[in-house]
Scaffold this active site. Structure first.
Site, PDB file in Angstrom:
ATOM      1  N   HIS A 199       0.873  -1.180   0.000  1.00  0.00           N
ATOM      2  CA  HIS A 199       0.000   0.000   0.000  1.00  0.00           C
ATOM      3  C   HIS A 199       0.907   1.227   0.000  1.00  0.00           C
ATOM      4  O   HIS A 199       1.962   1.210   0.645  1.00  0.00           O
ATOM      5  CB  HIS A 199      -0.830   0.073   1.294  1.00  0.00           C
ATOM      6  CG  HIS A 199      -2.154  -0.621   1.274  1.00  0.00           C
ATOM      7  ND1 HIS A 199      -2.669  -1.254   2.378  1.00  0.00           N
ATOM      8  CD2 HIS A 199      -3.105  -0.735   0.296  1.00  0.00           C
ATOM      9  CE1 HIS A 199      -3.867  -1.759   2.093  1.00  0.00           C
ATOM     10  NE2 HIS A 199      -4.151  -1.454   0.845  1.00  0.00           N
ATOM     11  N   CYS A 295      -2.678   2.890   9.202  1.00  0.00           N
ATOM     12  CA  CYS A 295      -3.825   2.154   8.642  1.00  0.00           C
ATOM     13  C   CYS A 295      -4.805   1.679   9.698  1.00  0.00           C
ATOM     14  O   CYS A 295      -5.847   1.126   9.360  1.00  0.00           O
ATOM     15  CB  CYS A 295      -3.380   1.029   7.723  1.00  0.00           C
ATOM     16  SG  CYS A 295      -1.986   0.114   8.253  1.00  0.00           S
TER      17      CYS A 295
END
Ligand code: ARG
Length: 303
Positions: A199, A295
């Protein structure tokens, strides 16, 4: 609206982009069901292919410390309920891309992610219904067969109308192009080139309007040069701290304080030298799932 792919596409400076307020709200998800039950990124298993074992009580404690650290900065944390059978929902940066009212010009919008793995698909409507109650207008991508994982790959630039968009195992180029056109937002596409950095938020954190924290080798050459063309102050995290210590998965809610996984000594030192206050937190149980501070929350607003 401009799509930026190489530094040659940058015909402006950050100051030329419209100002927008910084996001001012945080959502977290109750970690009651957090665990490592499958491996969908390289961090979730050991060298023999066994799933990493989570200490769930310790995970809960670490989650509370992060929540308290965010609240101690004067930010209200909204907590969404867990979803039984979905251990990864605690990583709530991923299920939607929040779009503030400053960008839409109307009500804030939440664009539903298309998760790369079916094992996480049901998390999306769960988070969406929670955000709907907070006043977010639900929205979907037109194309069904493209991937997009919210703020795992889509990072709003603090204070300017600009989106940094990771292209790689979790999000497709076409998804960001559709979003850029729909929202009329200048969007920098950054291909990811190393599987450990699956990511964009594992390799790049926007700290302040003029400063980022990053691990450049996780990005393609063009992507590195794009960041260099637009962000004047770039703090580099060393390889081991980025790859194993999730140093770049840091969160700076106010442009001054950086919440970061503990033990990343060189990164901490560089952040402090650049004038940031550093608050170290232990997210070891969540790193076993491939995630850390950034996250474990969704930063959104203003609405
Ligand atoms: N186990 C989760 C996954 O692989 C971790 C997600 C971490 N999120 C992030 N934005 N880096 O999907």
């Amino acid at each position: 609206m401009t799509i930026l792919r190489t530094p040659a596409d940058v015909a402006f400076t950050l100051q030329d982009l419209p100002r927008i307020p910084r996001a001012d709200q945080v959502l977290m998800v109750d970690p009651a069901d957090y665990d490592v039950l499958f491996a969908i990124n390289p961090h979730m298993q050991d060298a023999e292919g066994n799933l990493l074992k989570v200490d769930r009580k310790e995970a809960r404690r670490q989650w509370w410390c992060l929540r308290e650290a965010i609240e101690s900065l004067g930010i209200h944390v909204e907590v969404a309920p867990p979803l039984e059978g979905f251990p990864d929902i605690v990583f709530c940066a991923n299920q939607v891309l929040p779009v503030s009212s400053a960008i839409t010009g109307r009500a804030p919008m939440a664009i539903a992610s298309h998760m790369a793995s079916d094992l996480r698909a049901a998390e999306v409507p769960h988070i969406m219904s929670f955000l709907r109650e907070l006043g977010y207008q639900p929205s979907a991508l037109k194309s069904r067969d493209i991937k997009m994982e919210g703020m795992g790959d889509g990072l709003w630039h603090p204070g300017r109308r600009l989106l940094w968009a990771g292209v790689g195992p979790r999000s497709d180029d076409a998804a960001w192009v559709e979003i850029a056109k729909r929202l009329d937002v200048t969007t920098a596409l950054l291909p990811l080139v190393d599987p450990d950095f699956y990511h964009l938020d594992t390799a790049l954190a926007m700290l302040a309007e003029d400063t980022c924290l990053w691990y450049p080798p996780a990005l393609s050459k063009d992507a590195q040069e794009l960041v260099e063309a637009l962000i004047p102050n770039r703090i580099e995290a060393p390889e081991i701290e980025s790859r194993r210590g999730f140093a770049c998965n840091a969160f700076c809610p106010d442009g001054e304080t950086v919440l970061i996984q503990q033990g990343n000594a060189i990164t901490k030192d560089r952040l402090e030298t650049a004038g940031f206050r550093v608050r170290e937190l232990n997210t070891s149980e969540f790193m076993k799932s491939g995630g850390s501070v950034f996250c474990m929350k969704l930063q959104h607003g203003p609405d």
